[in-house]
Design an enzyme around this catalytic site. Structure first.
Site, mmCIF file in Angstrom:
data_model
loop_
_atom_site.group_PDB
_atom_site.id
_atom_site.type_symbol
_atom_site.label_atom_id
_atom_site.label_comp_id
_atom_site.label_asym_id
_atom_site.label_seq_id
_atom_site.Cartn_x
_atom_site.Cartn_y
_atom_site.Cartn_z
ATOM 1 N N GLY A 172 0.753 -1.246 0.000
ATOM 2 C CA GLY A 172 0.000 0.000 0.000
ATOM 3 C C GLY A 172 0.782 1.293 0.000
ATOM 4 O O GLY A 172 0.209 2.374 -0.166
ATOM 5 N N PRO B 41 4.556 -5.016 -0.880
ATOM 6 C CA PRO B 41 4.336 -3.826 -1.693
ATOM 7 C C PRO B 41 4.221 -4.169 -3.182
ATOM 8 O O PRO B 41 4.882 -5.087 -3.659
ATOM 9 C CB PRO B 41 5.598 -3.001 -1.438
ATOM 10 C CG PRO B 41 6.653 -4.010 -1.129
ATOM 11 C CD PRO B 41 5.960 -5.134 -0.425
ATOM 12 N N GLY B 42 3.392 -3.439 -3.882
ATOM 13 C CA GLY B 42 3.249 -3.625 -5.325
ATOM 14 C C GLY B 42 3.553 -2.326 -6.045
ATOM 15 O O GLY B 42 4.609 -2.149 -6.654
ATOM 16 N N ARG B 43 2.616 -1.382 -5.912
ATOM 17 C CA ARG B 43 2.737 -0.094 -6.592
ATOM 18 C C ARG B 43 4.099 0.566 -6.369
ATOM 19 O O ARG B 43 4.732 1.025 -7.317
ATOM 20 C CB ARG B 43 1.633 0.843 -6.063
ATOM 21 C CG ARG B 43 1.573 2.199 -6.749
ATOM 22 C CD ARG B 43 0.645 3.163 -5.976
ATOM 23 N NE ARG B 43 -0.657 2.561 -5.731
ATOM 24 C CZ ARG B 43 -1.692 2.605 -6.573
ATOM 25 N NH1 ARG B 43 -1.586 3.252 -7.703
ATOM 26 N NH2 ARG B 43 -2.833 2.012 -6.273
ATOM 27 N N TYR C 179 -10.305 5.970 -11.576
ATOM 28 C CA TYR C 179 -10.329 6.788 -10.363
ATOM 29 C C TYR C 179 -9.760 8.194 -10.545
ATOM 30 O O TYR C 179 -9.145 8.732 -9.628
ATOM 31 C CB TYR C 179 -9.687 6.130 -9.130
ATOM 32 C CG TYR C 179 -8.885 4.889 -9.253
ATOM 33 C CD1 TYR C 179 -9.458 3.671 -8.839
ATOM 34 C CD2 TYR C 179 -7.570 4.870 -9.714
ATOM 35 C CE1 TYR C 179 -8.725 2.491 -8.895
ATOM 36 C CE2 TYR C 179 -6.840 3.696 -9.765
ATOM 37 C CZ TYR C 179 -7.428 2.513 -9.355
ATOM 38 O OH TYR C 179 -6.711 1.354 -9.396
ATOM 39 N N CYS D 103 -13.420 5.151 -28.085
ATOM 40 C CA CYS D 103 -14.745 5.710 -28.329
ATOM 41 C C CYS D 103 -15.484 5.871 -27.017
ATOM 42 O O CYS D 103 -16.428 5.139 -26.722
ATOM 43 C CB CYS D 103 -15.521 4.807 -29.272
ATOM 44 S SG CYS D 103 -14.588 4.465 -30.748
ATOM 45 N N GLU D 104 -15.025 6.787 -26.215
ATOM 46 C CA GLU D 104 -15.535 6.961 -24.868
ATOM 47 C C GLU D 104 -15.115 8.356 -24.436
ATOM 48 O O GLU D 104 -13.920 8.666 -24.453
ATOM 49 C CB GLU D 104 -14.855 5.908 -23.989
ATOM 50 C CG GLU D 104 -15.420 5.669 -22.645
ATOM 51 C CD GLU D 104 -16.478 4.572 -22.673
ATOM 52 O OE1 GLU D 104 -17.365 4.667 -21.827
ATOM 53 O OE2 GLU D 104 -16.429 3.669 -23.510
HETATM 54 C C1 LIG Z 1 -2.940 -5.094 -4.037
HETATM 55 C C2 LIG Z 1 -2.408 -5.742 -2.835
HETATM 56 C C3 LIG Z 1 -1.135 -5.435 -2.387
HETATM 57 C C4 LIG Z 1 -0.270 -4.384 -3.037
HETATM 58 O O1 LIG Z 1 -0.766 -3.118 -2.873
HETATM 59 P P1 LIG Z 1 0.078 -1.847 -3.403
HETATM 60 O O2 LIG Z 1 -0.751 -0.692 -3.059
HETATM 61 O O3 LIG Z 1 0.243 -2.032 -4.862
HETATM 62 O O4 LIG Z 1 1.372 -1.862 -2.672
HETATM 63 C C5 LIG Z 1 -0.658 -6.109 -1.293
HETATM 64 N N1 LIG Z 1 -1.410 -7.042 -0.659
HETATM 65 C C6 LIG Z 1 -2.638 -7.364 -1.067
HETATM 66 C C7 LIG Z 1 -3.401 -8.401 -0.345
HETATM 67 C C8 LIG Z 1 -3.190 -6.734 -2.162
HETATM 68 O O5 LIG Z 1 -4.421 -7.043 -2.542
#
Ligand SMILES: *Cc1c(COP(=O)(O)O)cnc(C)c1O
Length: 441
Positions: A252, A295-297, A338, A365-366
């Site tokens: 997150g 973490p992802g984002r 969003y 087309c939106e």
């Molecule tokens: C999406 C998700 C993440 C990653 O979230 P980011 O905001 O991209 O860091 C981590 N854990 C779970 C369970 C998720 O669904």
């Protein structure tokens, strides 16, 4: 210490002798010419800088494990980088499991997440040797136990809980508040623990999991989240004599899309989490569990940019100026989903004076297919290479074939080298699953 998620641009970004923007030692205009547009460009140095910041920031934590939330951007090449950086993978579909496995990833270092995993997906996950399953609900507990039994296995599980913590982010990306589709409500956690203890003998409960949302700028929510989870661990220990030794606090951490965003450093987040772990394990007199973060984002977001070519434009009399590009909501759904905002530059004219207010429109087309609204840029000419920063996360991964537009290619750049990591989709591939039933012929 400042970390790469606090900047808008990849760490290797500069203006080169041609006067163009360069990333990873590669001229963006040349990349656009060579590979075509739209093009996702990923800077390997930025990804590795972030993964190393995570490892370094948490190094004082005895038992810390990093998982990359693959949904942010997943390809086989990304799996390789994560393996080299000693990150595990947090996966949330059969397709993500397949991708990890076919890249040769050590599946024992993966976690399978999701609020509605199917029978087939769970079955496949166990066949592939996914290390841990984060179980989201009662239905899944029963299903997973049956599947594990049928495969003669014991599965390591976490219980995903809803910690009841709200963070100030877009409501579509909040996940930890009480009225959420994800996880066990704390009032029903004991029921789940008892079922596992008494009935589900093929499940081995090793800990708790929570994830409170995405694009988070506040540290305190993590402090509080750890507190909520540790309180439950203490309660479960006292009530059932069961020790849970794993805590997954999710991902997150936010990144900087525009100057308005103020993400915190990975070091600050780490300090907060480590501190909270210490304080709460002392307070509840429990042994410090293994901590997992996912973490992802923040791992891939800043590393990626998208290149487009400027096409038609339109000045509405007394209204907006629209500049269209050759992509849009099919390669970046976030603005229409969003109202996400981005920082934009002209790759072949980064130093020009930003004298014109313009709205960058996609080609779909939106009417909602607007990539950036009312931004200031130098005057754009047809054929210019337009660069959108911070598109590395949830760009390609949310892409679609809307309007039968082909999915874009992605290249990984490093030290002047560029390598394709995703080929541009072809028209043949676009139609490969289409079937005309005989009776229509
Ligand atoms: C999406 C998700 C993440 C990653 O979230 P980011 O905001 O991209 O860091 C981590 N854990 C779970 C369970 C998720 O669904």
């Amino acid at each position: 210490m400042k970390t790469a998620n606090q900047d808008i641009k990849p760490i290797t970004t500069k203006i080169n002798q041609n006067g163009n923007i360069e990333i990873g030692g590669c001229d963006l205009v040349e990349l656009a010419n060579k590979y075509g547009t739209p093009l996702y460009v990923f800077d390997e140095a930025t990804i590795r800088s972030i993964t190393r910041s995570y490892k370094d920031a948490f190094k004082s934590c005895k038992n810390i494990n990093m998982m990359f939330a693959a949904k942010a951007f997943m390809t086989k090449a990304v799996c390789k980088i994560m393996e080299q950086e000693e990150f595990g993978l947090d996966l949330c579909s059969g397709g993500e499991i397949y991708t990890a496995k076919s890249s040769g990833f050590d599946m024992s270092k993966t976690l399978f997440n999701g609020n509605n995993k199917s029978y087939d997906e769970l079955n496949y996950a166990l066949e592939c040797g996914v290390g841990t399953v984060s179980v989201d609900n009662f239905f899944e507990l029963a299903l997973l136990n049956d599947i594990a039994k049928s495969q003669n296995k014991t599965v390591r599980i976490l219980l995903r809980i809803t910690p009841g913590i709200e963070c100030h982010t877009h409501k579509y990306i909040q996940t930890g508040h009480l009225d959420s589709k994800f996880g066990f409500d704390l009032t029903r956690l004991d029921e789940a623990v008892e079922l596992i203890r008494d009935e589900y003998s093929n499940l081995n409960l090793s800990g708790l999991h929570a994830h409170i949302g995405s694009q988070i700028f506040e540290k305190n929510v993590y402090f509080d989240e750890v507190g909520v989870i540790f309180k439950e661990i203490k309660r479960i220990k006292d009530k059932y004599g069961i020790t849970l030794h794993e805590v997954n606090i999710g991902g997150g951490l936010g990144i900087k899309y525009t100057e308005k965003d103020t993400p915190v450093s990975i070091y600050e987040i780490a300090e907060t989490i480590i501190n909270s772990v210490k304080i709460h394990s002392d307070k509840y007199e429990i042994e410090e569990p293994s901590i997992f973060i996912e973490p992802g984002r923040s791992v891939v977001g800043t590393a990626g940019v998208t290149l487009y070519t400027a096409g038609s434009s339109k000045q509405v009399p007394k209204g907006r100026k629209y500049q269209a590009v050759d992509g849009g909501m099919s390669d970046n759904a976030r603005p229409s989903l969003y109202e996400a905002e981005y920082t934009v530059e002209i790759a072949n004219n980064p130093k020009g004076e930003a004298c014109e207010k313009v709205t960058i429109a996609g080609k779909h087309c939106e009417s909602g297919d607007i990539l950036a609204k009312d931004i200031m840029l130098p005057e754009i000419e047809e054929g210019d290479t337009i660069c959108f920063y911070t598109t590395g996360a949830y760009g390609y991964s949310m892409s679609s074939n809307y309007n039968r537009v082909l999915k874009s290619a992605a290249v990984l750049v490093n030290n002047g080298n560029s390598d394709i990591i995703i080929n541009r989709q072809s028209y043949e591939q676009l139609c490969e699953n289409d079937i005309i039933p005989d009776r229509l012929n």
